[in-house]
Scaffold this active site. Structure first.
Site, short mmCIF file in Angstrom:
data_model
loop_
_atom_site.label_atom_id
_atom_site.label_comp_id
_atom_site.label_asym_id
_atom_site.label_seq_id
_atom_site.Cartn_x
_atom_site.Cartn_y
_atom_site.Cartn_z
NE ARG A 215 -3.62 -2.48 0.13
CZ ARG A 215 -3.28 -3.63 -0.45
NH1 ARG A 215 -2.17 -3.73 -1.15
NH2 ARG A 215 -4.05 -4.70 -0.34
CB SER B 127 -9.37 -1.73 4.01
OG SER B 127 -9.91 -2.94 3.52
CD GLU C 259 -5.64 0.49 2.62
OE1 GLU C 259 -6.16 0.41 1.49
OE2 GLU C 259 -5.51 -0.49 3.37
#
Length: 336
Positions: free
Chosen positions: A163, A237, A332
């Site tokens: 990520r 998420s 995130e």
């Protein structure tokens, strides 16, 4: 030519649906419009939005929000093994995936139904069910905001991680991604080993594996456990799955035999949703801010939550996971 608007709500262009506004706002549909709008930026802070699916506004933004609307999908080259497909940074990501599936271009089917835009896909190296953008990435074009030039980034240039990419750290806020080119396979290599894909394919009665079948299986799975942001505000998420060294994992495994984890580099990647659920947050709700009942990794806005309330809830979750497991969760989602 796009015109700057003042005091514009960002609620309709973000998936969390919290009330916040931008001091200035304008969409752009091509590079010339982007350049012209940047000429009017002055000293105002700048934010570029794509699908608005990975951001949480906790306050009004006292600057300029530019909305990437550069679209278009075209096949630009091919060889015996691969086809190279370029898409505008403002293209809807799921729409791009469906285009590839319909044309038999393999590699992104496991990334079906991820909200957001094409331009955001390499920014955080999106991934799901055993596939990441780095696996299909060829190159991208990005406009340097301060130096007013268009640069090309290769796979190596992007320095993809979990990520992560240079656009989230070294070059954060310096570029606008205008197009991305993907290298997709003519002959598929199927990835069905992650999550519940095999079980869903069996439930669907699939006899012959195809990228279309995998795409539909992923759509079914995601639809069953993740809320539709148009009905319940969310950004997918909210936390990254944390990575820990093998020694730490062994200690956690001994204390919590049912812990969910996957091998990652030299350590283990823990399922953040499992950690959060074990701390009792799954299904929790305070006012209109909550933790989704079907997936603890997703924080939601049931209608009237403020960005501050959702952020405060995320801080409480981080603290409780740290206390119980000695593991620090990272957000995130980008917080403004």
């Amino acid at each position: 030519m796009s015109i700057l608007q003042e005091h514009v709500s960002v609620k309709p262009i973000t998936t969390f649906g919290v009330a916040a506004s931008a001091r200035y706002y304008a969409p752009f549909a091509n590079l010339d419009e982007l350049k012209a709008l940047l000429d009017h930026q002055g000293d105002a802070p700048l934010m570029v939005l794509g699908g608005g699916s990975n951001v949480l506004f906790t306050r009004d933004f006292e600057g300029l929000v530019l909305h990437n609307g550069i679209t278009g999908i075209e096949t630009i080259a091919e060889d015996t093994e691969y086809v190279y497909v370029r898409a505008g940074g403002g293209e809807n990501w799921h729409g791009f995936v469906l285009h590839c599936v319909a044309n038999g271009f393999a590699g992104v089917e496991n990334l079906s139904l991820i909200p957001g835009s094409v331009g955001a896909s390499p920014m955080q190296n999106i991934g799901a069910y055993g596939v990441e953008i780095k696996d299909v990435f060829h190159e991208l074009e990005a406009f340097h905001i301060r130096e007013r030039r268009l640069d090309t980034f290769t796979l190596e240039d992007c320095r993809f991680g979990y990520r992560e990419s240079v656009f989230k750290n070294v070059y954060k806020g310096q570029y606008v991604i205008t197009s991305v080119t993907y290298r997709l396979r003519k002959t598929p290599r199927f990835h069905t080993e992650y999550g519940a894909i095999r079980e869903e394919l069996a439930r669907m009665g699939v006899q012959e594996l195809s990228i279309g079948a995998i795409s539909q299986a992923v759509i079914n799975i995601r639809s069953s456990k993740l809320p539709d942001w148009r009905e319940v505000g969310n950004a997918g998420s909210f936390f990254k799955n944390p990575q820990v060294p093998m020694e730490h994992y062994a200690t956690l495994k001994a204390a919590h035999p049912s812990i969910v984890a996957f091998p990652q580099d030299a350590g283990m990647k823990l399922a953040a949703g499992w950690l959060i659920e074990q701390c009792g947050w799954k299904g929790f709700r305070r006012g209109d801010a909550g933790c989704y009942p079907k997936q603890a990794l997703v924080l939601v806005n049931y209608g009237g939550a403020t960005g501050g309330e959702i952020f405060a809830l995320s801080s409480e979750i981080i603290a409780s996971v740290e206390e119980k497991f000695g593991v620090t969760l990272e957000r995130e989602v980008n917080v403004v």
